[in-house]
Design a protein around this motif. Structure first.
Motif, PDB file in Angstrom:
ATOM      1  N   MET A   1       1.000  -1.142   0.076  1.00  0.00           N
ATOM      2  CA  MET A   1      -0.136  -0.114   0.236  1.00  0.00           C
ATOM      3  C   MET A   1       0.231   1.151   0.687  1.00  0.00           C
ATOM      4  O   MET A   1       0.752   2.372  -1.167  1.00  0.00           O
ATOM      5  CB  MET A   1      -1.127  -0.248   1.545  1.00  0.00           C
ATOM      6  CG  MET A   1      -1.648   1.362   2.081  1.00  0.00           C
ATOM      7  SD  MET A   1      -2.745   1.551   0.132  1.00  0.00           S
ATOM      8  CE  MET A   1      -3.109   3.266   1.014  1.00  0.00           C
ATOM      9  N   ARG A   2       1.427   1.020   1.291  1.00  0.00           N
ATOM     10  CA  ARG A   2       2.457   2.612   1.335  1.00  0.00           C
ATOM     11  C   ARG A   2       3.260   2.688   0.137  1.00  0.00           C
ATOM     12  O   ARG A   2       3.616   3.973  -1.093  1.00  0.00           O
ATOM     13  CB  ARG A   2       3.144   2.251   2.073  1.00  0.00           C
ATOM     14  CG  ARG A   2       2.855   2.591   3.353  1.00  0.00           C
ATOM     15  CD  ARG A   2       3.466   3.026   4.412  1.00  0.00           C
ATOM     16  NE  ARG A   2       4.142   1.249   4.932  1.00  0.00           N
ATOM     17  CZ  ARG A   2       3.690   0.314   5.926  1.00  0.00           C
ATOM     18  NH1 ARG A   2       2.620   0.140   5.700  1.00  0.00           N
ATOM     19  NH2 ARG A   2       4.039  -1.039   5.529  1.00  0.00           N
ATOM     20  N   ASN A   3       4.271   1.601  -0.458  1.00  0.00           N
ATOM     21  CA  ASN A   3       5.045   1.739  -2.037  1.00  0.00           C
ATOM     22  C   ASN A   3       4.182   1.917  -3.063  1.00  0.00           C
ATOM     23  O   ASN A   3       4.621   2.763  -3.905  1.00  0.00           O
ATOM     24  CB  ASN A   3       5.465   0.373  -2.479  1.00  0.00           C
ATOM     25  CG  ASN A   3       6.860   0.614  -3.658  1.00  0.00           C
ATOM     26  OD1 ASN A   3       7.711   1.385  -3.599  1.00  0.00           O
ATOM     27  ND2 ASN A   3       6.519  -0.336  -3.964  1.00  0.00           N
ATOM     28  N   THR A   4       2.636   1.643  -2.851  1.00  0.00           N
ATOM     29  CA  THR A   4       1.403   1.819  -4.118  1.00  0.00           C
ATOM     30  C   THR A   4       1.888   3.230  -4.181  1.00  0.00           C
ATOM     31  O   THR A   4       1.452   4.143  -5.076  1.00  0.00           O
ATOM     32  CB  THR A   4       0.433   0.904  -4.130  1.00  0.00           C
ATOM     33  OG1 THR A   4       0.950  -0.356  -4.608  1.00  0.00           O
ATOM     34  CG2 THR A   4      -0.376   1.846  -5.490  1.00  0.00           C
ATOM     35  N   VAL A   5       1.023   4.442  -3.307  1.00  0.00           N
ATOM     36  CA  VAL A   5       0.780   5.448  -2.873  1.00  0.00           C
ATOM     37  C   VAL A   5       2.472   6.453  -3.472  1.00  0.00           C
ATOM     38  O   VAL A   5       1.836   7.288  -4.713  1.00  0.00           O
ATOM     39  CB  VAL A   5       0.549   6.067  -1.848  1.00  0.00           C
ATOM     40  CG1 VAL A   5       0.718   7.011  -1.279  1.00  0.00           C
ATOM     41  CG2 VAL A   5      -0.245   5.205  -1.606  1.00  0.00           C
ATOM     42  N   ARG A   6       2.917   5.789  -3.098  1.00  0.00           N
ATOM     43  CA  ARG A   6       4.347   6.693  -3.255  1.00  0.00           C
ATOM     44  C   ARG A   6       4.774   6.611  -4.931  1.00  0.00           C
ATOM     45  O   ARG A   6       5.211   7.573  -4.997  1.00  0.00           O
ATOM     46  CB  ARG A   6       5.374   5.314  -2.366  1.00  0.00           C
ATOM     47  CG  ARG A   6       6.977   5.726  -3.328  1.00  0.00           C
ATOM     48  CD  ARG A   6       8.113   5.180  -2.705  1.00  0.00           C
ATOM     49  NE  ARG A   6       9.041   5.187  -3.445  1.00  0.00           N
ATOM     50  CZ  ARG A   6      10.062   4.572  -3.556  1.00  0.00           C
ATOM     51  NH1 ARG A   6      10.375   3.664  -2.321  1.00  0.00           N
ATOM     52  NH2 ARG A   6      11.394   4.448  -4.105  1.00  0.00           N
ATOM     53  N   GLN A   7       4.825   5.283  -5.368  1.00  0.00           N
ATOM     54  CA  GLN A   7       5.105   5.778  -6.897  1.00  0.00           C
ATOM     55  C   GLN A   7       3.968   6.179  -7.856  1.00  0.00           C
ATOM     56  O   GLN A   7       4.377   7.094  -8.591  1.00  0.00           O
ATOM     57  CB  GLN A   7       5.200   3.630  -7.525  1.00  0.00           C
ATOM     58  CG  GLN A   7       6.537   2.944  -6.869  1.00  0.00           C
ATOM     59  CD  GLN A   7       7.082   3.381  -7.162  1.00  0.00           C
ATOM     60  OE1 GLN A   7       8.145   4.146  -7.812  1.00  0.00           O
ATOM     61  NE2 GLN A   7       8.251   2.683  -6.646  1.00  0.00           N
ATOM     62  N   LEU A 201       2.078   5.472   7.779  1.00  0.00           N
ATOM     63  CA  LEU A 201       1.354   4.216   8.770  1.00  0.00           C
ATOM     64  C   LEU A 201      -0.343   3.140   8.097  1.00  0.00           C
ATOM     65  O   LEU A 201      -0.593   2.618   8.699  1.00  0.00           O
ATOM     66  CB  LEU A 201       1.122   5.278   9.696  1.00  0.00           C
ATOM     67  CG  LEU A 201       2.402   5.562  10.750  1.00  0.00           C
ATOM     68  CD1 LEU A 201       1.365   5.725  12.589  1.00  0.00           C
ATOM     69  CD2 LEU A 201       2.958   4.718  11.591  1.00  0.00           C
ATOM     70  N   ALA A 202      -0.267   3.736   6.741  1.00  0.00           N
ATOM     71  CA  ALA A 202      -1.460   3.124   6.186  1.00  0.00           C
ATOM     72  C   ALA A 202      -1.006   0.685   6.794  1.00  0.00           C
ATOM     73  O   ALA A 202       0.254   0.958   6.754  1.00  0.00           O
ATOM     74  CB  ALA A 202      -1.233   2.852   5.464  1.00  0.00           C
ATOM     75  N   PRO A 203      -1.955   0.834   6.831  1.00  0.00           N
ATOM     76  CA  PRO A 203      -1.942  -1.261   6.379  1.00  0.00           C
ATOM     77  C   PRO A 203      -2.011  -1.476   5.408  1.00  0.00           C
ATOM     78  O   PRO A 203      -2.021  -0.766   4.643  1.00  0.00           O
ATOM     79  CB  PRO A 203      -3.258  -1.503   7.237  1.00  0.00           C
ATOM     80  CG  PRO A 203      -3.937  -0.777   6.837  1.00  0.00           C
ATOM     81  CD  PRO A 203      -3.697   0.623   7.592  1.00  0.00           C
ATOM     82  N   ASP A 204      -0.969  -2.860   4.877  1.00  0.00           N
ATOM     83  CA  ASP A 204      -0.645  -3.212   3.545  1.00  0.00           C
ATOM     84  C   ASP A 204      -2.173  -3.387   2.862  1.00  0.00           C
ATOM     85  O   ASP A 204      -2.273  -3.385   1.740  1.00  0.00           O
ATOM     86  CB  ASP A 204      -0.051  -4.747   3.440  1.00  0.00           C
ATOM     87  CG  ASP A 204       1.376  -3.988   3.946  1.00  0.00           C
ATOM     88  OD1 ASP A 204       1.883  -2.653   3.395  1.00  0.00           O
ATOM     89  OD2 ASP A 204       2.472  -4.233   4.496  1.00  0.00           O
TER      90      ASP A 204
END
Length: 244
Positions: A1-7, A201-204
């Motif tokens: 989730m965090r990496n998807t938002v970042r990308q 801090l979002a959950p995966d």
């Protein structure tokens, strides 16, 4: 989730800067230092650009090669993947070789980033774009503080060092200090964004891409990442400098 938002956020911000600085349709020469799994490199190759990926981690390089192998032949022909360290760009490329240089998620692993940054600026053509994604040293206490780890939060006020999610000792960068460095190497800061203001801090298992909730989340992150004071407390900073 965090990496998807970042990308997703970095892709939109990067496209915004490219569109503002280069003619529409120009095939750019792009270097991606620390190419990782190739997310941005492949996306830019699909857009028609010539991309060189430099990666020192053998496992990451293999992942990028596997991802590239699944692309159509025309896209594969626009991507070159090289095993190498970003601190040694001078050994691989001539000065002024690239129109755009990406260095995303790399500086936190480098104890002395200035020589690396100088090398990246050296291989940029005049007017070229340098895109950096770094851990935000001005908001290093946010993640542990919001998680209730106040000992770590208090320590973060006094040191740029921290332990990342996979247990490695790394470091963060402060925007003003990086801006001074970019000016010194001839690629002064022209724009900056915050990345992951609300979702660090979002959950995966949060809402997947494409869902209505995902679109609202991304819209909120996009707005916060370019609005003061929110962008200043983002987990990551996306800084864009221009050569010359």
């Amino acid at each position: 989730m965090r990496n998807t938002v970042r990308q997703a956020l970095v892709a939109h911000q990067l496209d915004e800067q490219i569109t503002a600085r280069f003619p529409v349709g120009q095939r750019l020469r792009i270097l991606d230092v620390g190419v990782g799994q190739g997310t941005q490199a492949l996306r830019l190759a699909r857009a028609g650009h010539e991309v060189t990926g430099l990666e020192s981690d053998a496992a990451m390089l293999e992942a990028a090669r596997a991802a590239l192998a699944g692309e159509p032949e025309g896209i594969r022909g626009r991507v070159r993947l090289i095993e190498g360290d970003g601190r040694e760009t001078g050994a691989h490329f001539l000065p002024g070789t690239f129109d755009v240089v990406l260095c995303h998620g790399v500086l936190m692993y480098v104890s002395e980033p200035d020589p690396l940054l100088a090398g990246l600026a050296r291989v940029l053509a005049p007017g070229g774009l340098l895109s950096l994604l770094v851990r935000n040293g001005d908001a290093l206490a946010m993640r542990p503080g919001l998680a209730g780890d106040f000992d770590t939060a208090l320590a973060a006020f006094d040191s740029p060092s921290y332990t990342n999610r996979i247990g490695l000792p790394v470091r963060a960068d402060r925007r003003e200090e990086l801006a001074e460095t970019l000016t010194a190497i001839g690629a002064p800061l022209r724009a900056w964004y915050g990345v992951r203001v609300f979702t660090d801090l979002a959950p995966d298992d949060a809402e997947p891409p494409g869902s209505p909730e995902w679109e609202r989340l991304l819209t909120a992150e996009e707005r916060a990442g370019r609005t003061d004071p929110y962008r200043a407390v983002a987990a990551l900073l996306h800084l864009c400098g221009v050569r010359g």
